[in-house]
Scaffold this motif. Structure first.
Motif, PDB file in Angstrom:
ATOM      1  N   CYS A  21      19.254 -19.776   5.414  1.00  0.00           N
ATOM      2  CA  CYS A  21      20.392 -20.034   6.297  1.00  0.00           C
ATOM      3  C   CYS A  21      19.857 -20.796   7.499  1.00  0.00           C
ATOM      4  O   CYS A  21      19.194 -20.210   8.364  1.00  0.00           O
ATOM      5  N   ARG A  22      20.122 -22.078   7.527  1.00  0.00           N
ATOM      6  CA  ARG A  22      19.652 -22.911   8.620  1.00  0.00           C
ATOM      7  C   ARG A  22      20.697 -22.896   9.726  1.00  0.00           C
ATOM      8  O   ARG A  22      21.866 -23.216   9.500  1.00  0.00           O
ATOM      9  N   GLY A  34      24.423 -12.197   9.878  1.00  0.00           N
ATOM     10  CA  GLY A  34      24.784 -11.381   8.728  1.00  0.00           C
ATOM     11  C   GLY A  34      24.983 -12.226   7.487  1.00  0.00           C
ATOM     12  O   GLY A  34      25.195 -13.440   7.569  1.00  0.00           O
ATOM     13  N   TRP A  35      24.907 -11.569   6.343  1.00  0.00           N
ATOM     14  CA  TRP A  35      25.154 -12.217   5.058  1.00  0.00           C
ATOM     15  C   TRP A  35      26.301 -11.502   4.345  1.00  0.00           C
ATOM     16  O   TRP A  35      26.419 -10.275   4.393  1.00  0.00           O
ATOM     17  N   PHE A  36      27.105 -12.289   3.681  1.00  0.00           N
ATOM     18  CA  PHE A  36      28.135 -11.717   2.823  1.00  0.00           C
ATOM     19  C   PHE A  36      28.245 -12.589   1.582  1.00  0.00           C
ATOM     20  O   PHE A  36      27.696 -13.681   1.526  1.00  0.00           O
ATOM     21  N   ARG A  37      28.935 -12.083   0.586  1.00  0.00           N
ATOM     22  CA  ARG A  37      29.112 -12.852  -0.636  1.00  0.00           C
ATOM     23  C   ARG A  37      30.546 -12.711  -1.121  1.00  0.00           C
ATOM     24  O   ARG A  37      31.275 -11.803  -0.721  1.00  0.00           O
ATOM     25  N   GLN A  38      30.909 -13.630  -1.980  1.00  0.00           N
ATOM     26  CA  GLN A  38      32.231 -13.584  -2.586  1.00  0.00           C
ATOM     27  C   GLN A  38      32.097 -13.970  -4.046  1.00  0.00           C
ATOM     28  O   GLN A  38      31.734 -15.103  -4.374  1.00  0.00           O
ATOM     29  N   ALA A  39      32.359 -13.000  -4.910  1.00  0.00           N
ATOM     30  CA  ALA A  39      32.303 -13.240  -6.351  1.00  0.00           C
ATOM     31  C   ALA A  39      33.614 -13.873  -6.816  1.00  0.00           C
ATOM     32  O   ALA A  39      34.643 -13.725  -6.155  1.00  0.00           O
ATOM     33  N   PRO A  40      33.582 -14.552  -7.938  1.00  0.00           N
ATOM     34  CA  PRO A  40      34.800 -15.188  -8.446  1.00  0.00           C
ATOM     35  C   PRO A  40      35.943 -14.188  -8.587  1.00  0.00           C
ATOM     36  O   PRO A  40      35.787 -13.132  -9.205  1.00  0.00           O
ATOM     37  N   TYR A  93      27.162 -17.050  -1.724  1.00  0.00           N
ATOM     38  CA  TYR A  93      26.538 -16.307  -0.637  1.00  0.00           C
ATOM     39  C   TYR A  93      26.649 -17.104   0.663  1.00  0.00           C
ATOM     40  O   TYR A  93      26.390 -18.316   0.683  1.00  0.00           O
ATOM     41  N   TYR A  94      27.000 -16.396   1.722  1.00  0.00           N
ATOM     42  CA  TYR A  94      27.234 -17.021   3.022  1.00  0.00           C
ATOM     43  C   TYR A  94      26.459 -16.288   4.108  1.00  0.00           C
ATOM     44  O   TYR A  94      26.256 -15.073   4.029  1.00  0.00           O
ATOM     45  N   HIS A 113      31.612 -14.814  14.263  1.00  0.00           N
ATOM     46  CA  HIS A 113      32.082 -15.848  15.168  1.00  0.00           C
ATOM     47  C   HIS A 113      32.002 -17.211  14.476  1.00  0.00           C
ATOM     48  O   HIS A 113      32.891 -18.058  14.619  1.00  0.00           O
ATOM     49  N   TYR A 114      30.950 -17.407  13.729  1.00  0.00           N
ATOM     50  CA  TYR A 114      30.766 -18.651  12.981  1.00  0.00           C
ATOM     51  C   TYR A 114      30.171 -18.320  11.613  1.00  0.00           C
ATOM     52  O   TYR A 114      29.377 -17.379  11.492  1.00  0.00           O
ATOM     53  N   TRP A 115      30.538 -19.081  10.624  1.00  0.00           N
ATOM     54  CA  TRP A 115      29.870 -19.020   9.333  1.00  0.00           C
ATOM     55  C   TRP A 115      29.959 -20.386   8.690  1.00  0.00           C
ATOM     56  O   TRP A 115      30.766 -21.233   9.078  1.00  0.00           O
ATOM     57  N   GLY A 116      29.077 -20.614   7.728  1.00  0.00           N
ATOM     58  CA  GLY A 116      29.005 -21.937   7.137  1.00  0.00           C
ATOM     59  C   GLY A 116      29.361 -21.941   5.664  1.00  0.00           C
ATOM     60  O   GLY A 116      29.837 -20.951   5.120  1.00  0.00           O
ATOM     61  N   ARG A 117      29.106 -23.070   5.039  1.00  0.00           N
ATOM     62  CA  ARG A 117      29.321 -23.187   3.601  1.00  0.00           C
ATOM     63  C   ARG A 117      28.333 -22.299   2.866  1.00  0.00           C
ATOM     64  O   ARG A 117      27.202 -22.109   3.299  1.00  0.00           O
ATOM     65  N   GLY A 118      28.760 -21.767   1.769  1.00  0.00           N
ATOM     66  CA  GLY A 118      27.927 -20.874   1.006  1.00  0.00           C
ATOM     67  C   GLY A 118      27.071 -21.592  -0.008  1.00  0.00           C
ATOM     68  O   GLY A 118      27.139 -22.812  -0.177  1.00  0.00           O
ATOM     69  N   THR A 119      26.266 -20.798  -0.680  1.00  0.00           N
ATOM     70  CA  THR A 119      25.442 -21.316  -1.757  1.00  0.00           C
ATOM     71  C   THR A 119      25.708 -20.460  -2.996  1.00  0.00           C
ATOM     72  O   THR A 119      25.794 -19.239  -2.901  1.00  0.00           O
ATOM     73  N   GLN A 120      25.834 -21.124  -4.131  1.00  0.00           N
ATOM     74  CA  GLN A 120      26.244 -20.423  -5.349  1.00  0.00           C
ATOM     75  C   GLN A 120      25.047 -19.821  -6.070  1.00  0.00           C
ATOM     76  O   GLN A 120      24.031 -20.503  -6.292  1.00  0.00           O
ATOM     77  N   VAL A 121      25.187 -18.560  -6.447  1.00  0.00           N
ATOM     78  CA  VAL A 121      24.149 -17.854  -7.196  1.00  0.00           C
ATOM     79  C   VAL A 121      24.756 -17.339  -8.497  1.00  0.00           C
ATOM     80  O   VAL A 121      25.800 -16.692  -8.486  1.00  0.00           O
ATOM     81  N   THR A 122      24.080 -17.642  -9.592  1.00  0.00           N
ATOM     82  CA  THR A 122      24.511 -17.159 -10.905  1.00  0.00           C
ATOM     83  C   THR A 122      23.366 -16.404 -11.546  1.00  0.00           C
ATOM     84  O   THR A 122      22.251 -16.935 -11.642  1.00  0.00           O
ATOM     85  N   VAL A 123      23.644 -15.176 -11.954  1.00  0.00           N
ATOM     86  CA  VAL A 123      22.639 -14.359 -12.620  1.00  0.00           C
ATOM     87  C   VAL A 123      23.057 -14.202 -14.077  1.00  0.00           C
ATOM     88  O   VAL A 123      24.045 -13.538 -14.383  1.00  0.00           O
ATOM     89  N   SER A 124      22.293 -14.825 -14.945  1.00  0.00           N
ATOM     90  CA  SER A 124      22.661 -14.834 -16.358  1.00  0.00           C
ATOM     91  C   SER A 124      21.443 -15.180 -17.197  1.00  0.00           C
ATOM     92  O   SER A 124      20.555 -15.905 -16.763  1.00  0.00           O
ATOM     93  N   SER A 125      21.418 -14.639 -18.402  1.00  0.00           N
ATOM     94  CA  SER A 125      20.349 -14.979 -19.330  1.00  0.00           C
ATOM     95  C   SER A 125      20.780 -16.120 -20.251  1.00  0.00           C
ATOM     96  O   SER A 125      20.001 -16.555 -21.096  1.00  0.00           O
TER      97      SER A 125
END
Length: 125
Positions: A21-22, A34-40, A93-94, A113-125
């Motif tokens: 997170c830059r 802080g970090w948060f995530r949003q699943a589909p 993930y944000y 107060h501020y948050w940015g664009r997220g980055t997509q994480v996929t966990v799969s075999s």
């Protein structure tokens, strides 16, 4: 003020990933991140935050045990390390700059107060 998450990608179950997170436009070590995530198809889920006073991590239930946050003030970057990844970790993930201290959010929903664009994480075999 800007925050940009990066480092997402495809990971196999059981693997690890480090997200970055830059931050720009403010002094990183003066604020809690802080970090948060949003699943589909799901709502936001708070994970953990970094207390700028002592670098301690404060966890939400979803992040206990496998998630760690650290920072590099010189690089103005906060890192989220995720270990033993599971398919249910698949999400965007944000990172965000919290209003107030990380410590007050033990039982509260994160208020950023501020948050940015997220980055997509996929966990799969």
């Amino acid at each position: 003020v800007q925050l940009q998450a990066s480092g997402g990608g495809l990971v196999q179950p059981g693997g690890s990933l480090r997200l970055s997170c830059r931050a720009s436009g403010f002094t990183l070590d003066e604020y809690d991140i802080g970090w948060f995530r949003q699943a589909p198809g799901k709502g936001r889920e708070g994970l953990l935050c970094l207390d700028n006073r002592d670098g301690s991590n404060h966890y939400k239930d979803a992040a206990e045990g496998r998630f760690t946050v650290s920072r590099d003030n010189a690089e103005s970057t906060v890192y989220l390390q995720i270990k033993r990844m599971k398919p249910e970790d698949t999400a965007d993930y944000y990172c965000g700059r919290l209003r107030g201290s990380c410590a007050i959010y033990a039982r509260r929903i994160y208020d950023f107060h501020y948050w940015g664009r997220g980055t997509q994480v996929t966990v799969s075999s």
